[in-house]
Scaffold this motif. Structure first.
Motif, PDB file in Angstrom:
ATOM      1  N   LEU A  30       0.819  -1.211   0.000  1.00 12.68           N
ATOM      2  CA  LEU A  30       0.000   0.000   0.000  1.00 12.68           C
ATOM      3  C   LEU A  30       0.858   1.269   0.000  1.00 12.68           C
ATOM      4  O   LEU A  30       0.451   2.286  -0.557  1.00 12.68           O
ATOM      5  N   SER A  31       2.021   1.209   0.610  1.00 13.35           N
ATOM      6  CA  SER A  31       2.930   2.361   0.556  1.00 13.35           C
ATOM      7  C   SER A  31       3.348   2.636  -0.883  1.00 13.35           C
ATOM      8  O   SER A  31       3.362   3.789  -1.341  1.00 13.35           O
ATOM      9  N   ILE A  32       3.664   1.562  -1.604  1.00 13.62           N
ATOM     10  CA  ILE A  32       4.025   1.702  -3.021  1.00 13.62           C
ATOM     11  C   ILE A  32       2.823   2.221  -3.819  1.00 13.62           C
ATOM     12  O   ILE A  32       2.950   3.097  -4.677  1.00 13.62           O
ATOM     13  N   SER A  33       1.626   1.681  -3.504  1.00 12.77           N
ATOM     14  CA  SER A  33       0.405   2.094  -4.209  1.00 12.77           C
ATOM     15  C   SER A  33       0.117   3.576  -4.001  1.00 12.77           C
ATOM     16  O   SER A  33      -0.289   4.283  -4.938  1.00 12.77           O
ATOM     17  N   ASN A  39       1.606  10.165  -7.687  1.00 12.73           N
ATOM     18  CA  ASN A  39       2.259  10.518  -8.947  1.00 12.73           C
ATOM     19  C   ASN A  39       1.242  10.648 -10.084  1.00 12.73           C
ATOM     20  O   ASN A  39       1.355  11.524 -10.950  1.00 12.73           O
ATOM     21  N   GLU A  40       0.214   9.779 -10.056  1.00  9.63           N
ATOM     22  CA  GLU A  40      -0.797   9.796 -11.113  1.00  9.63           C
ATOM     23  C   GLU A  40      -1.766  10.962 -10.966  1.00  9.63           C
ATOM     24  O   GLU A  40      -2.214  11.541 -11.962  1.00  9.63           O
ATOM     25  N   LYS A  41      -2.096  11.336  -9.732  1.00  9.84           N
ATOM     26  CA  LYS A  41      -3.171  12.302  -9.505  1.00  9.84           C
ATOM     27  C   LYS A  41      -2.691  13.695  -9.092  1.00  9.84           C
ATOM     28  O   LYS A  41      -3.515  14.588  -8.899  1.00  9.84           O
ATOM     29  N   ILE A  42      -1.404  13.898  -8.960  1.00 12.42           N
ATOM     30  CA  ILE A  42      -0.921  15.180  -8.447  1.00 12.42           C
ATOM     31  C   ILE A  42      -1.324  16.347  -9.352  1.00 12.42           C
ATOM     32  O   ILE A  42      -1.623  17.451  -8.871  1.00 12.42           O
ATOM     33  N   ASP A  43      -1.376  16.102 -10.662  1.00 11.13           N
ATOM     34  CA  ASP A  43      -1.791  17.173 -11.584  1.00 11.13           C
ATOM     35  C   ASP A  43      -3.240  17.574 -11.327  1.00 11.13           C
ATOM     36  O   ASP A  43      -3.579  18.772 -11.361  1.00 11.13           O
ATOM     37  N   LYS A  44      -4.093  16.594 -11.072  1.00 10.98           N
ATOM     38  CA  LYS A  44      -5.509  16.886 -10.808  1.00 10.98           C
ATOM     39  C   LYS A  44      -5.680  17.572  -9.454  1.00 10.98           C
ATOM     40  O   LYS A  44      -6.527  18.450  -9.309  1.00 10.98           O
ATOM     41  N   PHE A  45      -4.877  17.155  -8.472  1.00 15.34           N
ATOM     42  CA  PHE A  45      -4.925  17.832  -7.176  1.00 15.34           C
ATOM     43  C   PHE A  45      -4.614  19.319  -7.336  1.00 15.34           C
ATOM     44  O   PHE A  45      -5.296  20.179  -6.771  1.00 15.34           O
TER      45      PHE A  45
END
Length: 364
Positions: A30-33, A39-45
């Motif tokens: 889960l830490s890796i997840s 990394n995937e959602k930082i732009d949307k944040f």
């Protein structure tokens, strides 16, 4: 007495190994997840100006327990394979079996550990995590993908009470307003009254306001027509009864799921497959914990050429097969081609056969 004390120590050792490895694997994976998810959602944040406090407390603190609980049986499986393979490679399994401990007896601490985890995950998944999921899903629909929010539906018809049928031409969830509304009252199969209206708006506690309406009352060959601009009424429905989002079942506790499915069946609504699958899957996951534990222990107890890597590879292959079964059967159930009960249980049914085969081939 000494033998019992030795067995107790062995049981405690295996339980400690089992639970410790399980927690370690959940934490690691889960830490890796979480890192990949950030990394995937930082732009949307950033583009949607998500507050850091809400990212941490509303999203990730609810993201972690949800996915840990969802994949708990598979974490159990991988944990069993990992620590049992290590025990086998260190000849600990051989030493136990050669000293008169049967493989059946060796499985006892495995089953105890699986029971502890299964009960814990069932309580978490059925009663604690669903309310937290509402916060997580609200965050996702606000800052990540607003398109996931269910905003309305068309051509909705269902029974609200015995002899009473309602119809919405369309319904807008944001304004809580339905259009081209009608409500029919029957006595047996005979229509006794029909109300049609341009719109109907939900207020609260089953309170609705009907606008620009016409009521037709039938008495034999006689018909009485009444018109009005607005009328307040009580109808035993709320918008969430018939406007269903793909994630609504994740936000319901197990008793709420049961009541919702029962209520929707009585009203003749057909969009309940996902709720039924979720309900049955919560119970199926209890048994899957035991089935996958037996498979993992039976597969890993034998010392093989290639060491622990072979067993872990086989374990990952079986894990993927289990996930594939769940995905395919759920898809068939959602489309109405399979019973939700069968869809939830078929992976366990198939893997019971694998568990029996591997148990018979396990070292004794």
């Amino acid at each position: 007495m000494k033998d019992k004390l030795k067995l107790f120590r062995i049981d405690r050792y295996i339980i400690k190994k089992f639970l410790g490895t399980y927690i370690f694997m959940i934490t690691l994976i889960l830490s890796i997840s979480v890192v990949f998810d950030i990394n995937e959602k930082i732009d949307k944040f950033m583009s949607n100006s998500a507050p850091l406090k809400e990212i941490i407390f509303n999203y990730y603190l609810n993201f972690i327990p949800y996915y840990a609980n969802l994949f708990s049986p598979l974490f159990i499986f991988l944990a069993v394979i990992f620590f049992t393979s290590k025990m086998a490679s260190n000849s600990e399994i051989i030493a136990l079996l050669s000293n008169g401990v049967s493989f059946k007896r060796l499985l006892r601490p495995y089953m105890i550990s699986a029971a502890v985890i299964a009960v814990f995950t069932f309580v978490m998944g059925g009663f604690i995590i669903p309310p937290a999921n509402k916060t997580r899903i609200d965050f996702e629909q606000t800052y990540i993908d607003p398109r996931k929010r269910k905003t309305g539906d068309r051509d909705i018809q269902f029974k609200v009470a015995e002899g009473t049928i309602v119809y919405f031409g369309n319904f807008d969830m944001e304004s809580k307003t339905g259009y081209n509304f009608s409500i029919d009252h029957f006595d047996s199969l005979k229509l006794v009254s029909r109300l049609t209206a341009y719109s109907i708006k939900y207020d609260s506690l089953y309170h609705w306001t009907i606008n620009d309406y016409q009521i037709r009352n039938f008495n034999g060959l006689e018909e009485k027509i009444t018109h009005g601009s607005a009328i307040d009424t009580i109808i035993q429905i709320i918008p969430n009864d018939f406007i269903v989002a793909n994630s609504d079942q994740q936000m319901m506790t197990t008793p709420q799921l049961y009541r919702h499915v029962k209520s929707q069946k009585e009203r003749g609504l057909g969009n309940i497959q996902a709720f039924q699958i979720e309900y049955h899957s919560r119970y199926a996951s209890i048994f899957s914990a035991f089935i996958l534990t037996i498979i993992g222990a039976s597969l890993s107890a034998r010392k093989v050429k290639g060491g622990m890597g072979v067993n872990i590879g086989l374990g990952l292959a079986l894990s993927m097969a289990y996930i594939l079964f769940m995905t395919i059967s759920s898809s068939f159930a959602v489309k109405g081609s399979m019973s939700p009960f069968v869809a939830a249980w078929i992976p366990n049914i198939v893997f019971i056969g694998i568990a029996f085969f591997l148990y018979k081939r396990a070292p004794n």
